[in-house]
Motif scaffolding. Structure first.
Motif, PDB file in Angstrom:
ATOM      1  N   ARG A   1      51.149 -33.604  19.103  1.00  0.00           N
ATOM      2  CA  ARG A   1      50.825 -32.182  18.916  1.00  0.00           C
ATOM      3  C   ARG A   1      51.833 -31.523  17.963  1.00  0.00           C
ATOM      4  N   PHE A   2      53.087 -31.881  18.126  1.00  0.00           N
ATOM      5  CA  PHE A   2      54.117 -31.308  17.252  1.00  0.00           C
ATOM      6  C   PHE A   2      53.834 -31.674  15.789  1.00  0.00           C
ATOM      7  N   ALA A   3      53.546 -32.951  15.561  1.00  0.00           N
ATOM      8  CA  ALA A   3      53.291 -33.408  14.183  1.00  0.00           C
ATOM      9  C   ALA A   3      52.090 -32.675  13.587  1.00  0.00           C
ATOM     10  N   LYS A   4      51.033 -32.518  14.397  1.00  0.00           N
ATOM     11  CA  LYS A   4      49.844 -31.793  13.930  1.00  0.00           C
ATOM     12  C   LYS A   4      50.202 -30.363  13.545  1.00  0.00           C
ATOM     13  N   SER A   5      51.002 -29.728  14.393  1.00  0.00           N
ATOM     14  CA  SER A   5      51.367 -28.331  14.132  1.00  0.00           C
ATOM     15  C   SER A   5      52.186 -28.207  12.855  1.00  0.00           C
ATOM     16  N   VAL A   6      53.112 -29.143  12.650  1.00  0.00           N
ATOM     17  CA  VAL A   6      53.945 -29.090  11.444  1.00  0.00           C
ATOM     18  C   VAL A   6      53.051 -29.177  10.199  1.00  0.00           C
ATOM     19  N   ILE A   7      52.055 -30.047  10.271  1.00  0.00           N
ATOM     20  CA  ILE A   7      51.142 -30.187   9.120  1.00  0.00           C
ATOM     21  C   ILE A   7      50.325 -28.911   8.943  1.00  0.00           C
ATOM     22  N   GLU A   8      49.875 -28.333  10.057  1.00  0.00           N
ATOM     23  CA  GLU A   8      49.089 -27.091   9.993  1.00  0.00           C
ATOM     24  C   GLU A   8      49.859 -25.955   9.313  1.00  0.00           C
ATOM     25  N   VAL A   9      51.153 -25.913   9.511  1.00  0.00           N
ATOM     26  CA  VAL A   9      51.933 -24.821   8.910  1.00  0.00           C
ATOM     27  C   VAL A   9      52.459 -25.196   7.521  1.00  0.00           C
TER      28      VAL A   9
ATOM     29  N   GLY B   1      53.907 -28.132   6.530  1.00  0.00           N
ATOM     30  CA  GLY B   1      55.044 -29.044   6.446  1.00  0.00           C
ATOM     31  C   GLY B   1      54.607 -30.503   6.461  1.00  0.00           C
ATOM     32  N   ARG B   2      55.619 -31.404   6.381  1.00  0.00           N
ATOM     33  CA  ARG B   2      55.367 -32.828   6.546  1.00  0.00           C
ATOM     34  C   ARG B   2      56.142 -33.269   7.782  1.00  0.00           C
ATOM     35  N   CYS B   3      55.590 -34.203   8.521  1.00  0.00           N
ATOM     36  CA  CYS B   3      56.273 -34.663   9.726  1.00  0.00           C
ATOM     37  C   CYS B   3      56.427 -36.182   9.669  1.00  0.00           C
ATOM     38  N   VAL B   4      57.646 -36.651   9.900  1.00  0.00           N
ATOM     39  CA  VAL B   4      57.920 -38.085   9.844  1.00  0.00           C
ATOM     40  C   VAL B   4      58.625 -38.487  11.138  1.00  0.00           C
ATOM     41  N   PHE B   5      58.117 -39.535  11.792  1.00  0.00           N
ATOM     42  CA  PHE B   5      58.822 -40.076  12.950  1.00  0.00           C
ATOM     43  C   PHE B   5      59.774 -41.156  12.458  1.00  0.00           C
ATOM     44  N   VAL B   6      61.047 -40.947  12.697  1.00  0.00           N
ATOM     45  CA  VAL B   6      62.057 -41.841  12.132  1.00  0.00           C
ATOM     46  C   VAL B   6      62.287 -43.017  13.074  1.00  0.00           C
ATOM     47  N   ALA B   7      62.020 -44.216  12.565  1.00  0.00           N
ATOM     48  CA  ALA B   7      62.252 -45.409  13.381  1.00  0.00           C
ATOM     49  C   ALA B   7      63.610 -46.014  13.045  1.00  0.00           C
ATOM     50  N   GLY B   8      63.890 -46.124  11.744  1.00  0.00           N
ATOM     51  CA  GLY B   8      65.149 -46.742  11.316  1.00  0.00           C
ATOM     52  C   GLY B   8      66.227 -45.715  11.027  1.00  0.00           C
ATOM     53  N   SER B   9      66.822 -45.809   9.848  1.00  0.00           N
ATOM     54  CA  SER B   9      67.908 -44.882   9.534  1.00  0.00           C
ATOM     55  C   SER B   9      67.358 -43.639   8.848  1.00  0.00           C
ATOM     56  N   LEU B  10      68.017 -42.510   9.145  1.00  0.00           N
ATOM     57  CA  LEU B  10      67.627 -41.224   8.557  1.00  0.00           C
ATOM     58  C   LEU B  10      67.725 -41.260   7.036  1.00  0.00           C
ATOM     59  N   GLN B  11      68.846 -41.848   6.570  1.00  0.00           N
ATOM     60  CA  GLN B  11      69.080 -41.884   5.130  1.00  0.00           C
ATOM     61  C   GLN B  11      67.944 -42.615   4.417  1.00  0.00           C
TER      62      GLN B  11
ATOM     63  N   GLY C   1      61.539 -18.950  -0.418  1.00  0.00           N
ATOM     64  CA  GLY C   1      62.393 -19.971   0.163  1.00  0.00           C
ATOM     65  C   GLY C   1      61.920 -21.365  -0.197  1.00  0.00           C
ATOM     66  N   ALA C   2      62.109 -22.302   0.753  1.00  0.00           N
ATOM     67  CA  ALA C   2      61.841 -23.706   0.463  1.00  0.00           C
ATOM     68  C   ALA C   2      60.392 -23.945   0.041  1.00  0.00           C
ATOM     69  N   ARG C   3      60.245 -24.771  -0.991  1.00  0.00           N
ATOM     70  CA  ARG C   3      58.907 -25.116  -1.490  1.00  0.00           C
ATOM     71  C   ARG C   3      58.273 -26.230  -0.665  1.00  0.00           C
ATOM     72  N   SER C   4      59.125 -26.988   0.028  1.00  0.00           N
ATOM     73  CA  SER C   4      58.579 -28.005   0.925  1.00  0.00           C
ATOM     74  C   SER C   4      59.487 -28.105   2.138  1.00  0.00           C
ATOM     75  N   CYS C   5      58.885 -28.540   3.245  1.00  0.00           N
ATOM     76  CA  CYS C   5      59.647 -28.664   4.481  1.00  0.00           C
ATOM     77  C   CYS C   5      59.220 -29.949   5.189  1.00  0.00           C
ATOM     78  N   THR C   6      60.138 -30.886   5.288  1.00  0.00           N
ATOM     79  CA  THR C   6      59.840 -32.145   5.964  1.00  0.00           C
ATOM     80  C   THR C   6      60.596 -32.160   7.284  1.00  0.00           C
ATOM     81  N   VAL C   7      59.874 -32.400   8.367  1.00  0.00           N
ATOM     82  CA  VAL C   7      60.532 -32.477   9.667  1.00  0.00           C
ATOM     83  C   VAL C   7      60.657 -33.939  10.050  1.00  0.00           C
ATOM     84  N   LEU C   8      61.897 -34.373  10.266  1.00  0.00           N
ATOM     85  CA  LEU C   8      62.165 -35.765  10.632  1.00  0.00           C
ATOM     86  C   LEU C   8      62.450 -35.811  12.125  1.00  0.00           C
TER      87      LEU C   8
END
Lengths: 361, 192, 241
Positions: free
Chosen positions: B38-46, B48-58, B182-189
């Motif tokens: 649900r969170f990922a869907k909401s981020v896309i609706e507003v 943004g991009r949503c990424v579930f981080v499995a490995g390293s953040l970098q 403000g920000a032109r893109s917003c990615t939530v990790l």
């Protein structure tokens, strides 16, 4: 409805093409609101809770304002009180003058529209830049906003393109909203960077913490308050909520009702100034205590300015915001205007007074 | 009489009859079977991009073109490298040319994709608004704003915000434009 | 069952056929109908304009005239709402008049299944007062399960096809004195409403308030349109004949 409305409405009504364009544009927002709230099954309960919270806050307004003031001071803000628009404008002007500010950026505030702050500051040599895109558009046109959430909803993109050509030097004929918004971004960045002070409205003031909450989609309130050292926040006395937990109720309603978004992009909570800066909060009455004293009008102070009443109103959609001739147009504006902007209506007709006299004899 | 006392006296005289504060603890707002979904869907609706981080953040960040191409970047997240040291910046105006900023959030809200971001008294919160592109790193999620405010410890002093997607406007003929001020893109990790 | 008819003043004078249809329909359903002739205007125009003191004696008169009756039925949402919702504000403590709007009475009290035939495409005009003050339907602005008592009643009529409007419950622009003070906006609203019914393919606009229908009918006539308006009472009386 306000006096003169039928005459002023003719401007839109007599142009059927524009009338239907305006009606459809505003109705579209009502539809977005309907979709957004359909994801919240407890919607009606939420609305009713919001109404009760506001009724409670209004019933204890002086206590909550005192609490807010003391907590805001503890957080490092300076609190000012203004009986009316003039006093409010004088306070803001002297804050700016004392610090030698000549360039002010503002984010959206219907209160400062109501007080006609811009005119006052400009008359005293201060450059005032409204930074909400819609507000900036109507500021360029030297006209008031026609809608409290979408200030330039009455304008077509071609008209905004022509305006930006004159004001910002965009290519002639450019009317693509994305390109126009980009031009405004570049223009406004300069203004943000050059500003010596930022002024915001207040969506909610939290009594228990002394914080104020400001909601925007563009991020203009945040740029305007994080760059210059001085932040002035102007609020009507009715903006109080008891504590942060009640904010949840209002924030879930506000953006969904206003634009069909689940929340505004930026919902900023300010507790005191930024490090090394100053924060001043101006609490304004300007007729609100008079509204509170009249039971039949008291509920109008519960309004959170979501503008859903405008979007759903078939009269607003077909007459346009400017036809009301008051700061807040539409249904809620017609109620507020009766109290504030216009002379009071007679309370009793001649017939009724004659009858009373007869009874008294 | 001073304005303050006069206004308070008028409001006291107006004396709206006492109304109880409703008991929100008995209110049962919507929750979701799958919080992360649900969170990922909401981020896309507003927007943004949503990424579930499995490995390293970098590594995840490196996949974002705006991050990879950033000339000047700021990171407030431990373990993520930026090339501008915020503590060395005395005037926020110097941050105007930041291309990318990575900030941590205390938690995210599933119903609206918003993340609760505090400045912990940092002087240069302006970077979140000046940056061209933004990434938010978050681990904990709550269902709705009621749960959010139950969890929030409001700072006695300082700045905090819900941030939901990139900066946007629809002020020109209702056309949605991403990247207003403000920000032109917003990615939530989302980390685990 | 016995009822007293409350026939709004403008129905009495301008649309007597709606009153007659109401009486005919009720009698056909086995109801004994009385008409207290001493009744006058309920005071709504004055109250809506803020002249409560002028409305008060009319409200008091209504209460006196209908005092002997157990059930009062009225073929108008706005007049019913005036009596039910606003008399108590005008006359605090006075007894409540047991008044029902016609659709409400048929749907909630009589619960009589209506059988009949009306082979036309019908657009339903849901008047604001009936919808928002009497809750004859859900109202599109509220997040509640959708319902319409009028549509429920019409569902039993063979051949009748309800058309789907793009705006299911937008105001027609009449609004009592609003139509007088705001003629231009009022007419624009009415014409938009008509256009919606036309696009949906309606042959008849049916509604529970003659005042709204009067406004729409006037515009239809001026614009030379063939679409016609009918009060629900007329439609049901014709369908069940």
């Amino acid at each position: 409805m306000t006096a003169g409305h039928p005459r002023r409405a003719l401007q839109l009504v007599q142009n059927p093409e524009r009338l239907h364009w305006h009606d459809q544009a505003v109705w579209f927002v009502r539809q977005k609101r309907d979709i957004a709230r359909s994801f919240v099954p407890e919607w009606e309960e939420l609305r009713s809770l919001a109404s009760q919270i506001k009724a409670h806050a209004l019933s204890r307004l002086p206590d909550y304002l005192e609490q807010f003031e003391s907590r805001a001071k503890a957080a490092g803000a300076v609190v000012h009180w203004a009986r009316d628009a003039d006093e409010h404008n004088r306070i803001v002007l002297s804050l700016l003058r004392e610090r030698g500010v000549t360039r002010l950026v503002k984010s959206k505030s219907m209160l400062t529209e109501e007080c006609k702050l811009n005119e006052h500051l400009e008359a005293h040599g201060i450059e005032v830049v409204d930074t909400d895109l819609g507000e900036r558009i109507v500021q360029f046109r030297r006209e008031p906003p026609s809608h409290i959430v979408m200030p330039a909803i009455h304008l077509k993109k071609e008209e905004i393109g022509a305006l930006f050509h004159d004001e910002l030097g965009t290519p002639e004929g450019l009317s693509d909203p994305k390109a126009l918004a980009e031009a405004a971004r570049v223009h406004m960045r300069e203004k943000f960077l050059a500003a010596q002070a930022g002024l915001t409205g207040v969506n909610f003031a939290i009594a228990s913490t002394g914080g104020v909450v400001v909601c925007t989609n563009e991020g203009n309130a945040d740029l305007g308050t994080s760059l210059p050292p001085l932040h002035i926040a102007c609020m009507g006395v009715e903006k109080i909520v008891p504590s942060p937990r009640e904010l949840a109720v209002f924030l879930r309603l506000l953006a969904r009702s206003a634009t069909g978004q689940p929340i505004t992009t930026y919902t900023s909570h300010f507790h005191g100034p930024k490090p090394g800066g100053e924060m001043h909060i101006v609490i304004v009455d300007h007729g609100r205590s008079r509204i509170l004293a009249r039971p039949e009008f008291r509920a109008s102070l519960k309004c959170i300015r979501c503008a859903a009443c405008m979007n759903t109103c078939p009269v607003y959609r077909r007459s346009g915001g400017h036809s009301y001739g008051v700061t807040v147009p539409g249904p809620i504006g017609s109620v507020l205007a009766r109290q504030r902007d216009l002379p009071p209506m007679p309370r009793k007709s001649f017939r009724a007074q004659w009858r009373d006299r007869g009874r008294a004899r | 009489m001073a304005a303050r006392d006069e206004i308070l006296a008028k409001l006291r005289a107006a004396a709206a009859p006492a109304v109880e504060l409703p008991d929100l603890s008995r209110f049962a707002p919507v929750t979701y079977p799958d919080l992360r979904e649900r969170f990922a869907k909401s981020v896309i609706e507003v927007g943004g991009r949503c990424v579930f981080v499995a490995g390293s953040l970098q590594d995840e960040l490196a996949k974002i073109p705006e991050f990879a191409n950033a000339r000047r970047s700021v990171s407030l997240v431990p373990g993520v490298e930026g090339n501008v040291d915020l503590t060395a910046v005395s005037d926020p105006h110097e941050l105007n040319d930041i291309d990318f900023c990575v900030v941590p959030a205390e938690f995210g809200v599933a119903e609206n994709g918003a993340c609760w971001i505090t400045d912990h008294g940092r002087a240069n919160r302006a970077v979140c608004f000046l940056t061209q592109h933004l990434a938010i790193v978050v681990r904990d999620l709550v269902h709705n704003l009621h749960q959010a405010y139950e969890r929030i410890q409001m700072p006695g002093r300082g700045f905090a915000m819900f941030l939901s997607g990139p900066s946007k406007t629809a002020d020109i003929e209702q056309a949605l434009v991403i990247g207003a001020h403000g920000a032109r893109s917003c990615t939530v990790l989302v980390t685990s | 069952m016995e009822v007293a008819l409350f026939i709004p003043c403008y129905v009495d004078q301008l649309y007597p056929q709606v009153g007659m249809a109401t009486a005919t329909l009720l009698e056909r359903l086995g109801v004994k109908v009385h008409f207290p002739e001493a009744q006058t205007c309920c005071g709504q125009p004055m109250a809506n304009s803020g002249f409560f003191d002028d409305a008060r004696p009319l409200a008091a008169r209504m209460l006196r005239v209908f005092e002997p009756y157990q059930v009062v039925v009225c073929p108008s949402g706005s007049c019913t709402s005036m009596v039910r919702n606003h008399f108590p504000e005008l006359l605090p403590g006075a007894p409540r008049l047991p008044v029902y709007e016609l659709v409400e009475f048929l749907h909630d009290v009589l619960k009589a299944p209506l059988r009949g035939r009306f082979p036309f495409r019908v657009g339903l005009h849901q008047s604001c007062h009936g919808l928002r003050e009497l809750r004859l339907g859900s109202g599109s602005e509220r997040l509640v399960p959708a319902f319409s008592k009028t549509a429920d009643l019409l569902a039993g009529i063979e051949g009748l096809q309800l058309v789907e409007l793009s705006r299911s419950d937008e105001c027609c622009g009449f609004g009592g004195t609003f139509a007088v003070t705001e003629e231009a906006v009022s007419c624009a609203m009415g014409r938009d409403r008509i256009a919606d019914h036309e696009r949906a393919g309606a042959e008849v606009i049916a509604g529970g308030d003659v005042s709204c229908l009067m406004h729409l009918e006037g515009l239809l006539r001026r614009d030379g349109k063939r679409l016609r308006t009918m009060h629900v009472a007329e439609l049901l009386a014709e369908a069940t004949a």
